[in-house]
Every structure is written in C-alpha cells, then in structure tokens.
Design an enzyme around this catalytic site. Structure first.
Site, PDB file in Angstrom:
ATOM      1  N   THR A  24      -7.559   1.400 -21.163  1.00  0.00           N
ATOM      2  CA  THR A  24      -7.428   0.341 -20.166  1.00  0.00           C
ATOM      3  C   THR A  24      -8.810  -0.195 -19.815  1.00  0.00           C
ATOM      4  OG1 THR A  24      -7.623   1.835 -18.277  1.00  0.00           O
ATOM      5  CG2 THR A  24      -5.405   1.515 -19.192  1.00  0.00           C
ATOM      6  N   ASN A  84       4.357   4.360 -11.437  1.00  0.00           N
ATOM      7  CA  ASN A  84       3.159   4.314 -12.270  1.00  0.00           C
ATOM      8  C   ASN A  84       1.857   4.406 -11.478  1.00  0.00           C
ATOM      9  OD1 ASN A  84       1.383   3.292 -14.663  1.00  0.00           O
ATOM     10  ND2 ASN A  84       1.107   1.745 -13.065  1.00  0.00           N
ATOM     11  N   ASP A  87       0.871  -1.174   0.000  1.00  0.00           N
ATOM     12  CA  ASP A  87       0.000   0.000   0.000  1.00  0.00           C
ATOM     13  C   ASP A  87       0.906   1.222   0.000  1.00  0.00           C
ATOM     14  OD1 ASP A  87      -1.728   2.110   0.462  1.00  0.00           O
ATOM     15  OD2 ASP A  87      -2.899   1.041   1.990  1.00  0.00           O
ATOM     16  N   TYR A 145      -6.608  15.227  -8.603  1.00  0.00           N
ATOM     17  CA  TYR A 145      -5.798  14.356  -9.461  1.00  0.00           C
ATOM     18  C   TYR A 145      -4.892  15.188 -10.361  1.00  0.00           C
ATOM     19  CZ  TYR A 145      -4.801  10.788 -13.047  1.00  0.00           C
ATOM     20  OH  TYR A 145      -4.186   9.923 -13.930  1.00  0.00           O
TER      21      TYR A 145
END
Length: 255
Positions: A195, A95, A68, A160
């Site tokens: 994705t 990533n 984590d 984000y």
C-alpha cells in the site's frame, strides 16, 4: 489476468470500514465492481471523497460516511443511517486499522486503550450492529481483517499484534454465536501488502529484498489480491466457509 464475477454480490448492501485508502479502497472498488451497494467508513475525508468520485459511474456508486470508529456512539449512528437508507446490511468488512510502531517502554495506558480502540474494539461493535441488521434477512457475512504480523512476531508492534490476534479469536466466537442465524464470519489474514502507506513509512529497498526472500512466491501482494479473497468469502461461492482464517500472504514465513 481475468477475475471471477460473483452474481450473488449484485445489489448486496456492503459496509466497509477504513475504506478510503489502501486495502479498504481496493475492497470498495472490488465490491462496487460486482454491482454491490457499498457504504464505506473512514476519517480520511479527502482520500475518501476522491475515491467516491472516481467510482461515480459504478452500477451503484459507493457512498462515503465519515466515522471515527473509536466512538461507539458514532458507530451506532452511522449504521442506523445506512440501514434507514439502504435497508438491512448484508455484508460487513471490518478492515480499519493502524499499524503505528511503538516502543515498549514508552507505552502509556491511554496509548494502549487508543490502539485497542483503533485496531480491535470496533470490530466487535460494528459486527454487533451489522448482525442486528443481518438477522432480519436470516443471512449475512462478516469479514474481519487480521494480520500476518503476530504469526511472525514482528518487532515494535506488540499492541497491534495483540489486537490482530484477538481478531482471530473474535472471528471464531462470532461465527459460533451467529451461525444459527445464517451469518458467516471469517478472518482474512493479509501478508505484507504494498500500500502507499507501507511504502512511504516502513519499506526500504533492503526490506523489500528480505520480504521477497521470506515468501514462497517471489511476488509482492497488492491490495486487490486481498480484496479478491473478500469477494469469494462474501459471495454464495463461500457458502460453507465460516469461523476460519484465510491467508493472503504469498506464503510468508519470515526471513
């Protein structure tokens, strides 16, 4: 189509965060295909174990490590375990990320802190641990994954996009601070990558049409396209590339 083989990547020790699915899984497969020793971190155990099993016949079968990345102590522990087993880390691919949408008025301080931990903070601390290892060899490569989102100012992604903009600044800072140690640091900026998560949660037939119309190249970006940029930048072929952003976005300027 035929793709490049990078002999300089063979036997290199590579750590990839968020390697269990999506772009990360493509990174794991691509580096393993070059003969690298890949260790990938994720919290998605089922997907990660399935990926590990699917690549068990690779020259160096990849190793999944649950971690984590919001927990800095866990980062320290897993990086130490990798270096104890494989020796100095030579390539780090930062990533891991999560692009959950959020409404401005509902964001709490706890949510803000969690999103920054998920999308930005671990880039620094993983780089910190990897750099300690890379200095042993006098060389290394760190690749951070940014995002086209903040360049286009997409909606409902303020935190984000803040994190992803910060990653580009972090990349330049790390490149400057680590360059004298022979460590190259670059940022890969993916566009709209097809994705499974993106297709399930965010894309519709209408949004797909708008997306293609906004790109210079009317072709969808697959995870492997991003991974192949990473291979070049991590290899000796990219030996004079550092402190920069490299876009894999099919020329997406919005629509």
């Amino acid at each position: 189509m035929s793709y490049a083989i990078y002999p300089s990547l063979k036997d290199k020790t590579v750590v990839i965060t968020g390697g269990g699915t999506g772009i990360g899984a493509a990174m794991v497969e691509a580096f393993a295909g070059q003969g690298a020793q890949v260790y990938f971190l994720d919290v998605a155990e089922a997907d990660s174990l399935a990926l590990q099993n699917s690549l068990c016949n690779a020259y160096h079968p990849p190793h999944f490590q649950r971690c984590d990345l919001r927990n800095v102590d866990a980062i320290t522990e897993v990086f130490s375990a990798i270096t104890d087993k494989a020796g100095p880390i030579e390539i780090l691919v930062n990533n891991a990320a999560n692009d959950d949408r959020h409404d401005l008025d509902t964001v709490s301080p706890d949510y803000w802190d969690d999103r920054i931990a998920v999308n930005l903070r671990h880039h620094f601390f993983c780089a910190q641990k990897a750099a300690q290892s890379m200095r042993t060899n006098g060389h290394g490569v760190i690749l951070n994954l940014g995002s086209i989102s903040w360049h286009l100012a997409l909606p409902d992604l303020a935190i984000y996009m803040t994190a992803k903009a910060g990653i580009e600044g972090l990349t330049r800072g790390l490149a400057r601070d680590l360059g004298s140690c022979g460590i190259r640091v670059n940022c890969i900026v993916p566009g709209a990558v097809r994705t499974a998560r993106q297709m399930k949660l965010w894309q519709t037939e209408e949004s797909e049409t708008r997306l293609i119309e906004g790109q210079c190249l009317p072709e969808r970006i697959e995870p492997e396209h991003v991974a192949r940029m990473a291979l070049f930048l991590a290899s000796d072929d990219g030996a004079r590339c550092s402190g920069r952003e490299y876009f894999v976005d099919a020329g997406w300027y919005g629509a």
